[in-house]
Design an enzyme around this catalytic site. Structure first.
Site, PDB file in Angstrom:
ATOM      1  N   ASP A   1      -3.206  -6.174  -2.609  1.00  0.00           N
ATOM      2  CA  ASP A   1      -2.154  -5.900  -3.614  1.00  0.00           C
ATOM      3  C   ASP A   1      -2.551  -5.501  -5.254  1.00  0.00           C
ATOM      4  O   ASP A   1      -3.706  -5.997  -5.431  1.00  0.00           O
ATOM      5  CB  ASP A   1      -1.142  -7.166  -3.721  1.00  0.00           C
TER       6      ASP A   1
ATOM      7  N   ALA B   1      -3.489   0.111  -3.954  1.00  0.00           N
ATOM      8  CA  ALA B   1      -3.710   0.292  -2.413  1.00  0.00           C
ATOM      9  C   ALA B   1      -4.324   1.391  -2.077  1.00  0.00           C
ATOM     10  O   ALA B   1      -5.159   1.431  -1.163  1.00  0.00           O
ATOM     11  CB  ALA B   1      -1.998  -0.058  -1.796  1.00  0.00           C
TER      12      ALA B   1
ATOM     13  N   ASP C   1       3.122  -2.425   3.927  1.00  0.00           N
ATOM     14  CA  ASP C   1       4.514  -2.704   3.579  1.00  0.00           C
ATOM     15  C   ASP C   1       4.671  -2.255   1.979  1.00  0.00           C
ATOM     16  O   ASP C   1       4.874  -3.146   1.223  1.00  0.00           O
ATOM     17  CB  ASP C   1       4.943  -4.063   3.540  1.00  0.00           C
TER      18      ASP C   1
ATOM     19  N   CYS D   1      11.295   0.329   2.782  1.00  0.00           N
ATOM     20  CA  CYS D   1      12.450  -0.547   2.298  1.00  0.00           C
ATOM     21  C   CYS D   1      13.089   0.736   1.662  1.00  0.00           C
ATOM     22  O   CYS D   1      14.022   0.151   0.715  1.00  0.00           O
ATOM     23  CB  CYS D   1      11.955  -1.740   1.720  1.00  0.00           C
TER      24      CYS D   1
END
Length: 398
Positions: free
Chosen positions: A254, A283, A303, A343
């Protein structure tokens, strides 16, 4: 005492009144008659919506400064919200979560789908974090919080003002303690036999992402004895679930050093610290570095944040998702598993899947799609509003 008369606002003749009557919760500014009186309404005002023939359509929240000018509050409503109005909706939402979960750690209010447009409330036991992401919610925050405390019994309520929606609504970004005292340390949260640490005062969004809970659980089923890589890990979402599922090792990647520190502390609390490692950095750079090291993993999960938060960002966002898929697929052991998440509500399931498959193909890999996951049931979908079905998780075997 007579209730004050509410202002009325009206649709243009060519507006899609039928969609609103069938449950679509928004009316855009270009669909509204905006005269001097309507344009002067303070953001967050509650009004009665009429169609072009002046037939009543319901109670709406109005923000003349927003592209979403009206948000439907109550199709049968005629009076401004009060504490009892909020209590009814919060009680209805609580009944679902109480049926679904043994402990009070969940998303309690999921905006339009729970009848409170633009409002997010995540619950952490006796503490709740409220995101009032629409002007009307800011205006009625006191009554909402009083109802929340009465219905749920929470003793601490925090306001998180970091939501992107607040910027679009012209609202401030000032967090606040509304009830009780803010915790001095991150809160431990048990999910899927893993322990997470939620920083509810300084972390991202409300401190923890409850929406991936069921996808964490599916990933944990694939993790027994596996070497796991969790990219865009935040506070260790998939990595910690994989460790609880018996993973041999988990590496969390992260950009946020504080988030990774919380993940490490949580792994230690799970007595899994010796199987857990982190890499802090960009990342994409970390994945390229792992490829140069010829690293391979049995289970890789990516993600990322919303690369396509709006339609204008869709094309660029899909290229980013394709690149994630290409870089991560090259790190998966033959016969291993790759989990790719989005998302971004602007990237629907079909176009997101296409971007992932292009990336996997560019990595020279072939894939089976073994499972498609969505947000958990404490993030209910409002069928008339595609934006409420934002989360997708694709589980591939390579």
């Amino acid at each position: 005492m007579t209730e004050p008369l509410l202002p009325t606002v009206r649709l243009k003749p060519k507006a899609n009144a039928r969609a609103v009557r069938r449950g679509f919760p928004w009316v855009f500014a270009n669909e509204m008659v905006v005269d001097r009186r309507t344009g002067a309404l303070p953001p967050g005002s509650v009004a009665l919506l009429e169609d072009a023939e002046r037939t009543p359509m319901g109670l709406v929240a109005v923000n003349p400064a927003s592209k979403i000018m009206c948000r439907m509050l109550d199709p049968a409503g005629t009076q401004a919200p009060d504490k009892a109005w909020f209590a009814e909706r919060i009680s209805h939402a609580l009944a679902l979560r109480t049926r679904l979960f043994d402990t009070p750690y969940y998303r309690l209010i999921h905006a339009e789908a729970d009848g409170l447009p633009g409002v997010i409330i995540d619950r952490f036991g006796d503490l709740a974090v409220v995101q009032p992401n629409a002007a009307w919610a800011d205006l009625y925050l006191e009554a909402m919080v009083e109802a929340l405390v009465d219905v749920t019994g929470v003793t601490t309520v925090l306001k998180n003002a970091g939501g992107r929606g607040r910027t679009l609504e012209g609202l401030d970004d000032v967090d606040a303690v509304l009830v009780g005292t803010a915790p001095a340390a991150p809160l431990p949260v048990r999910m899927n036999d893993a322990t997470y640490l939620a920083d509810v005062t300084g972390g991202q969004k409300t401190g923890l992402f409850f929406d991936q809970r069921s996808n964490h659980a599916f990933a944990a089923r694939l993790a027994g004895g596996a070497r796991v890589l969790d990219v865009f890990s935040h506070v260790g979402g998939f990595a910690l679930a994989a460790l609880a599922g018996g993973a041999e090792s988990a590496l969390a990647v992260d950009g946020s050093a504080p988030a990774l520190a919380l993940a490490s502390d949580a792994a230690a609390q799970m007595a899994a610290g010796d199987r857990f490692a982190t890499r802090q950095g960009d990342a994409f750079d970390v994945m390229m570095g792992l490829a140069e090291e010829d690293a391979r993993f049995d289970l890789v999960i990516c993600d990322p944040p919303a690369f396509a938060p709006s339609k204008p960002a869709l094309e660029k966002g899909l290229r980013a998702y394709e690149r994630v898929a290409r870089l991560s697929a090259g790190l998966v052991q033959e016969g291993g598993y790759l989990v790719l998440c989005s998302c971004s509500h602007a990237a629907d399931l079909t176009v997101f899947t296409g971007a992932c498959l292009r990336g996997i193909g560019r990595a020279g890999r072939r894939a089976q799609l073994v499972h498609t996951g969505f947000a958990g049931p404490d993030h209910p979908l409002m069928p008339q509003l595609a934006e409420s079905g934002y989360l997708k998780a694709l589980f591939f075997r390579l």
